[in-house]
Design an enzyme around this catalytic site. Structure first.
Site, PDB file in Angstrom:
ATOM      1  N   HIS A 131      -1.882   1.594   9.640  1.00 26.52           N
ATOM      2  CA  HIS A 131      -1.479   3.102   9.666  1.00 26.52           C
ATOM      3  C   HIS A 131      -0.034   3.334   9.959  1.00 26.52           C
ATOM      4  O   HIS A 131       0.528   2.600  10.778  1.00 26.52           O
ATOM      5  CB  HIS A 131      -2.492   3.685  10.505  1.00 26.52           C
ATOM      6  CG  HIS A 131      -2.369   5.259  10.351  1.00 26.52           C
ATOM      7  ND1 HIS A 131      -1.115   5.989  11.135  1.00 26.52           N
ATOM      8  CD2 HIS A 131      -3.196   6.231   9.803  1.00 26.52           C
ATOM      9  CE1 HIS A 131      -1.661   7.319  10.920  1.00 26.52           C
ATOM     10  NE2 HIS A 131      -2.794   7.522  10.145  1.00 26.52           N
ATOM     11  N   ASP A 208      -5.332  -1.235  17.718  1.00 24.71           N
ATOM     12  CA  ASP A 208      -5.450   0.116  17.191  1.00 24.71           C
ATOM     13  C   ASP A 208      -6.862   0.445  16.856  1.00 24.71           C
ATOM     14  O   ASP A 208      -7.655  -0.014  15.864  1.00 24.71           O
ATOM     15  CB  ASP A 208      -4.703   0.381  15.906  1.00 24.71           C
ATOM     16  CG  ASP A 208      -4.778   1.739  15.155  1.00 24.71           C
ATOM     17  OD1 ASP A 208      -5.676   2.356  15.678  1.00 24.71           O
ATOM     18  OD2 ASP A 208      -3.947   2.170  14.274  1.00 24.71           O
ATOM     19  N   GLN A 211     -10.205   3.660  14.131  1.00 22.56           N
ATOM     20  CA  GLN A 211     -11.283   3.827  13.066  1.00 22.56           C
ATOM     21  C   GLN A 211     -12.409   2.979  13.822  1.00 22.56           C
ATOM     22  O   GLN A 211     -13.530   3.354  13.721  1.00 22.56           O
ATOM     23  CB  GLN A 211     -10.979   3.310  11.851  1.00 22.56           C
ATOM     24  CG  GLN A 211      -9.991   4.291  11.124  1.00 22.56           C
ATOM     25  CD  GLN A 211     -10.690   5.582  10.680  1.00 22.56           C
ATOM     26  OE1 GLN A 211     -11.814   5.850  10.674  1.00 22.56           O
ATOM     27  NE2 GLN A 211      -9.588   6.530  10.495  1.00 22.56           N
ATOM     28  N   LYS A 234     -11.696  11.426  15.991  1.00 21.25           N
ATOM     29  CA  LYS A 234     -12.480  10.750  15.191  1.00 21.25           C
ATOM     30  C   LYS A 234     -13.945  10.417  15.695  1.00 21.25           C
ATOM     31  O   LYS A 234     -14.855   9.791  15.125  1.00 21.25           O
ATOM     32  CB  LYS A 234     -11.847   9.617  14.756  1.00 21.25           C
ATOM     33  CG  LYS A 234     -10.236   9.876  14.389  1.00 21.25           C
ATOM     34  CD  LYS A 234      -9.884   9.011  13.503  1.00 21.25           C
ATOM     35  CE  LYS A 234      -8.417   8.926  13.347  1.00 21.25           C
ATOM     36  NZ  LYS A 234      -8.038   9.749  11.938  1.00 21.25           N
ATOM     37  N   CYS A 372      -1.823   7.468   4.815  1.00 17.31           N
ATOM     38  CA  CYS A 372      -0.754   7.025   5.839  1.00 17.31           C
ATOM     39  C   CYS A 372      -0.583   5.544   5.906  1.00 17.31           C
ATOM     40  O   CYS A 372      -0.616   5.017   7.141  1.00 17.31           O
ATOM     41  CB  CYS A 372      -0.916   7.681   7.420  1.00 17.31           C
ATOM     42  SG  CYS A 372      -0.960   9.461   7.416  1.00 17.31           S
TER      43      CYS A 372
HETATM   44  N1  PLP Z   1      -4.426   4.393  13.301  1.00 13.93           N
HETATM   45  C1  PLP Z   1      -5.603   4.604  12.333  1.00 13.93           C
HETATM   46  C2  PLP Z   1      -6.264   3.487  11.848  1.00 13.93           C
HETATM   47  C3  PLP Z   1      -5.939   5.810  11.860  1.00 13.93           C
HETATM   48  O1  PLP Z   1      -6.851   6.099  10.928  1.00 13.93           O
HETATM   49  C4  PLP Z   1      -5.298   6.967  12.455  1.00 13.93           C
HETATM   50  C5  PLP Z   1      -5.502   8.388  11.735  1.00 13.93           C
HETATM   51  O2  PLP Z   1      -5.955   8.431  10.959  1.00 13.93           O
HETATM   52  C6  PLP Z   1      -4.301   6.651  13.353  1.00 13.93           C
HETATM   53  C7  PLP Z   1      -3.937   5.710  13.738  1.00 13.93           C
HETATM   54  C8  PLP Z   1      -3.680   7.889  13.944  1.00 13.93           C
HETATM   55  O3  PLP Z   1      -4.424   8.554  14.674  1.00 13.93           O
HETATM   56  P1  PLP Z   1      -4.099   9.978  15.461  1.00 13.93           P
HETATM   57  O4  PLP Z   1      -3.659  10.878  14.252  1.00 13.93           O
HETATM   58  O5  PLP Z   1      -5.542  10.485  15.786  1.00 13.93           O
HETATM   59  O6  PLP Z   1      -2.985   9.915  16.372  1.00 13.93           O
END
Ligand code: PLP
Length: 414
Positions: A131, A208, A211, A234, A372
């Site tokens: 992401h 990270d 998900q 999430k 993203c």
């Molecule tokens: N990393 C991953 C794999 C994600 O799917 C997301 C959000 O969709 C993020 C990071 C960023 O999360 P947040 O927008 O809740 O900070």
């Protein structure tokens, strides 16, 4: 909801649906089919009630007051920390720092550990399926320090090439920061192996978990990761709250993130003595109400049981994969052996955005675009995909509704 619908053999999906008020609403005269769970999940009534209860009954600032409301709010806030600790099996509450979300957690590591430890010529490894929030903070840091960002490639199925990863690792590697489960492909990465290999070269590892935390059991001690980050929204919790886990020895040695109230023990104009963990990293008034309601979301998931939820979501993923693969011109992007309930696809001659609009007209919420993850889209030479992502409250009938919507769109647009 159809009365004849078959219940999942392990989870009573209709009983669960009744607890999510939003699922009763109509979108453009159709029953809502919410398949955008990887972006954010819907909230059960209990979570909404916890927020309302906090603001109507014991709203107060925390940690500083001695009056009843402040004590109640502080106790509830700290209970959330314990719940988050247990949710990822961290060894101590001091290792749990509340943030705004996954993005802030990653930026926190870049701004503190990164600034302290990364020098010119050092290498940071990410993967091709990250992401943007796990790319940009490292790019900024590399630029500032003269360090180098390296990328683990992936195969056509959307799986990391571990041999290539091993070749990238060297004594120059200072940090490996990889996603546990891809938001765009659903791929679950073999993070334990990735962590062990990184540690063998002396690198620190950030996972990270944005998900993975909603779908998989997380045990940061078993994984032995140095940092783990995830977001409440999430996991059926409110937006604006995240968890940053760091190993205690690292958190102790890292510089502070933001300065302000709460993160100090003593301040004078010559010197500031910082607070103990985890408060050292929590400057200012936090998002109290949402953090408290986050515990309700974690309890909600715990009470149903992650194993039950996972089985149900696996059933949905298998069913959707089978149904979608039969549609003319449709290609699934991301066919890893290990996946969470995310299904991304492209259809010949149909732009994902047009498809998204047509599906929305039928009440079906999917996500379209690059998710993203533009470097990942570049890897597959596509501008974007359409993504359906499933949660515990989704049903096979909803997948049938999606299939009908896709069939109509293919007839109309392809
Ligand atoms: N990393 C991953 C794999 C994600 O799917 C997301 C959000 O969709 C993020 C990071 C960023 O999360 P947040 O927008 O809740 O900070």
């Amino acid at each position: 909801m159809m009365k004849t619908a078959i219940k999942s053999n392990t989870l009573d999906v209709y009983a669960i649906r009744r607890q999510f008020p939003i699922l009763n609403r109509k979108v453009k005269d159709n029953a809502l089919v919410y398949f955008d769970n990887a972006a954010t999940s819907q909230k059960p009534q209990a979570v909404i009630d916890a927020l309302v209860h906090y603001y109507s009954y014991y709203n107060a600032n925390i940690h500083r007051g001695i009056h009843t409301l402040a004590e109640e709010a502080t106790a509830a806030f700290e209970e959330s920390r314990t719940a988050a600790q247990q949710f990822i099996n961290a060894s101590s509450r001091e290792e749990i720092v509340f943030t705004r979300g996954t993005t802030e957690g990653i930026n926190l590591v870049a701004a503190t550990w990164g600034r302290q430890n990364i020098k010119a010529g050092d290498e940071i490894i990410v993967s091709n399926m990250e992401h943007h929030s796990n790319i940009v903070p490292w790019q900024v840091l590399c630029e500032e320090k003269g360090a180098i960002l390296k990328v683990i490639p992936i195969n056509e199925d959307g799986e990391l090439l571990l041999d290539d990863y091993e070749k990238l690792l060297s004594t120059n590697t200072k940090l490996v920061s990889v996603v546990h489960a891809s938001n765009a492909l659903g791929t679950v990465n073999p993070v334990k192996k990735i962590i062990d290999l990184a540690h063998a070269t002396g690198a620190v590892v950030l996972i990270d978990g944005a998900q993975s935390s909603v779908h998989l059991d997380i045990d940061v001690q078993a994984l032995n990761c140095d940092f783990f980050v995830f977001s409440s929204h999430k996991i059926y919790g409110p937006t604006g709250v995240g968890v940053f886990f760091g190993k205690k020895n690292l958190l102790e040695s890292m510089p502070v993130y933001q300065g302000g109230g709460e993160m100090i023990k003593e301040v004078n104009f010559e010197k500031t003595i910082f607070n103990d963990l985890p408060y050292k990293y929590e400057a200012g008034t936090p998002n109290i109400g949402d953090t408290i309601a986050f515990k309700t979301a974690l309890d909600f998931v715990k009470n149903i049981g992650k194993e039950k939820i996972r089985k149900h979501e696996e059933m949905l993923l298998d069913y959707a994969t089978e149904q979608l693969e039969n549609l003319p011109g449709l290609k699934i992007v991301g066919k890893a052996k290990e996946k969470v309930s995310v299904i991304s696809f492209v259809i010949d001659k149909i732009h994902p955005q047009d498809l998204g609009i047509l599906l929305d007209n039928r009440g079906i919420a999917v996500r379209t675009g690059h998710h993203c993850a533009q470097p990942l889209m570049d890897r597959f030479c596509i501008p974007g995909t359409t993504r359906a992502s499933f949660a515990m409250y989704n049903t096979k009938e909803e997948i049938d509704t999606l299939v009908v919507g896709l069939e109509k769109a293919i007839k109309m647009l392809a």
